[in-house]
Design a protein around this motif. Sequence first.
Motif, mmCIF file in Angstrom:
data_model
loop_
_atom_site.group_PDB
_atom_site.id
_atom_site.type_symbol
_atom_site.label_atom_id
_atom_site.label_comp_id
_atom_site.label_asym_id
_atom_site.label_seq_id
_atom_site.Cartn_x
_atom_site.Cartn_y
_atom_site.Cartn_z
ATOM 1 N N GLU A 141 -2.613 12.504 5.231
ATOM 2 C CA GLU A 141 -3.814 12.498 4.380
ATOM 3 C C GLU A 141 -3.478 13.361 3.173
ATOM 4 O O GLU A 141 -3.832 14.534 3.114
ATOM 5 C CB GLU A 141 -5.006 13.043 5.154
ATOM 6 C CG GLU A 141 -6.349 12.691 4.519
ATOM 7 C CD GLU A 141 -6.630 11.207 4.575
ATOM 8 O OE1 GLU A 141 -6.881 10.630 3.489
ATOM 9 O OE2 GLU A 141 -6.588 10.617 5.658
ATOM 10 N N LYS B 201 -2.788 5.627 10.575
ATOM 11 C CA LYS B 201 -4.200 5.450 10.228
ATOM 12 C C LYS B 201 -4.367 4.525 9.029
ATOM 13 O O LYS B 201 -5.185 3.594 9.056
ATOM 14 C CB LYS B 201 -4.840 6.802 9.941
ATOM 15 C CG LYS B 201 -6.247 6.716 9.378
ATOM 16 C CD LYS B 201 -6.776 8.085 8.974
ATOM 17 C CE LYS B 201 -8.126 7.974 8.284
ATOM 18 N NZ LYS B 201 -8.625 9.293 7.833
ATOM 19 N N HIS B 202 -3.610 4.768 7.962
ATOM 20 C CA HIS B 202 -3.780 3.988 6.734
ATOM 21 C C HIS B 202 -3.321 2.541 6.919
ATOM 22 O O HIS B 202 -3.911 1.623 6.333
ATOM 23 C CB HIS B 202 -3.010 4.645 5.592
ATOM 24 C CG HIS B 202 -3.430 6.060 5.318
ATOM 25 N ND1 HIS B 202 -4.708 6.377 4.916
ATOM 26 C CD2 HIS B 202 -2.754 7.238 5.399
ATOM 27 C CE1 HIS B 202 -4.803 7.697 4.746
ATOM 28 N NE2 HIS B 202 -3.640 8.233 5.044
ATOM 29 N N LYS C 43 -3.533 0.868 9.777
ATOM 30 C CA LYS C 43 -4.598 0.233 10.558
ATOM 31 C C LYS C 43 -5.799 -0.093 9.679
ATOM 32 O O LYS C 43 -6.419 -1.158 9.831
ATOM 33 C CB LYS C 43 -5.014 1.155 11.708
ATOM 34 C CG LYS C 43 -3.938 1.357 12.765
ATOM 35 C CD LYS C 43 -4.403 2.328 13.849
ATOM 36 C CE LYS C 43 -3.318 2.544 14.898
ATOM 37 N NZ LYS C 43 -3.730 3.528 15.936
ATOM 38 N N ASN C 44 -6.125 0.819 8.766
ATOM 39 C CA ASN C 44 -7.260 0.564 7.864
ATOM 40 C C ASN C 44 -7.004 -0.655 6.988
ATOM 41 O O ASN C 44 -7.920 -1.447 6.720
ATOM 42 C CB ASN C 44 -7.518 1.796 6.995
ATOM 43 C CG ASN C 44 -8.069 2.968 7.779
ATOM 44 O OD1 ASN C 44 -8.611 2.791 8.864
ATOM 45 N ND2 ASN C 44 -7.930 4.170 7.238
ATOM 46 N N THR D 57 -7.098 -3.971 9.132
ATOM 47 C CA THR D 57 -8.436 -4.323 9.609
ATOM 48 C C THR D 57 -9.443 -4.500 8.475
ATOM 49 O O THR D 57 -10.604 -4.847 8.742
ATOM 50 C CB THR D 57 -8.960 -3.238 10.570
ATOM 51 O OG1 THR D 57 -8.937 -1.961 9.908
ATOM 52 C CG2 THR D 57 -8.097 -3.175 11.823
ATOM 53 N N SER D 58 -9.026 -4.263 7.242
ATOM 54 C CA SER D 58 -9.954 -4.411 6.119
ATOM 55 C C SER D 58 -10.214 -5.883 5.834
ATOM 56 O O SER D 58 -9.391 -6.755 6.136
ATOM 57 C CB SER D 58 -9.392 -3.738 4.863
ATOM 58 O OG SER D 58 -8.237 -4.409 4.403
ATOM 59 N N TYR E 104 -3.178 5.834 1.106
ATOM 60 C CA TYR E 104 -3.516 4.458 1.467
ATOM 61 C C TYR E 104 -2.673 3.466 0.672
ATOM 62 O O TYR E 104 -2.121 2.508 1.227
ATOM 63 C CB TYR E 104 -5.004 4.233 1.223
ATOM 64 C CG TYR E 104 -5.529 2.902 1.678
ATOM 65 C CD1 TYR E 104 -5.306 2.450 2.970
ATOM 66 C CD2 TYR E 104 -6.262 2.090 0.823
ATOM 67 C CE1 TYR E 104 -5.785 1.226 3.399
ATOM 68 C CE2 TYR E 104 -6.754 0.868 1.239
ATOM 69 C CZ TYR E 104 -6.511 0.434 2.531
ATOM 70 O OH TYR E 104 -6.990 -0.774 2.947
#
Length: 285
Positions: free
Chosen positions: A26, A42-43, A45-46, A49-50, A253
Amino acid sequence: MLIPPVVYLLIFKYWPIYGLQIAFREYTPVLGFSGSPWVGLKHFKNFFTSYQFVRLLSNTLILGTTSLIASIPCPIILALSINAAKQKRMAKAVQLITYAPYFISTVILVSLVTQFLAVRGGMFNIVREWMGLDALNLLSDPHAFRPIYILSGLWQGTGYGAIIYLASLAGISPDLYEAAKLDGATIMQRIRYIDLPSIMPVVVILAIMNCGSIINVGFEKVLLLQNQMNLSTSDVISTYVYRIGIGSSQFSYSTAIGLFNSLVSVVLLLLVNWFSKRTTETSLF
């Protein structure tokens, strides 16, 4: 003599790899690369899934694949035509005219396309008015974006792409042509049985190299041709990364998306190279 290019590679190609770790952190500029908290995948997966993932990936693959498919035969046809032309002065003139657009910058190219397709005063719509048809705003039409992108790329790159094929054709022994003429072979038969087999290894190698860049669609031209009206088809991964990375300052991201983009390019290159080696026995490695 090797020191300057090696230093350049180390500074501008290898040292930035150190910053890829922010895709798993982060990142905040205050804490730096190593001090920012670790968040793992995390990024990624985001992004997966977006709601924009499927649209961005499909737009990128469609635009990259169609551009690649269209860019392979055109330089080959141009090179074969120039090589088979009887009037060498005319062939050289055609080669020069088709080669010149390559030196036009992307900004100038997009400006020419914009002026040509302008609703008011554009040559395309002027001709339509002469034919009694209504003017079209193609630059704002999502369905017209891909043809505009591909055709403008062909106009700019076909002449330059034909150079390497002309170099391969120049290496063909004249004895083959003389023997074919004595056997009564026509121009089309000489092209089919002498020229095409001779340049086919070069065609395969270039196709493999270009497959690695399918997902890395030309960022500059896409961004300059992009607007809110055609965003549904013009928004690709590279422009999305620019928008969220520079515009929204989501550095971690955007880095994760860029890393995913690079990994997919490497995988495509390896797969196409493996397939070509198995089927044609021609490959990069």
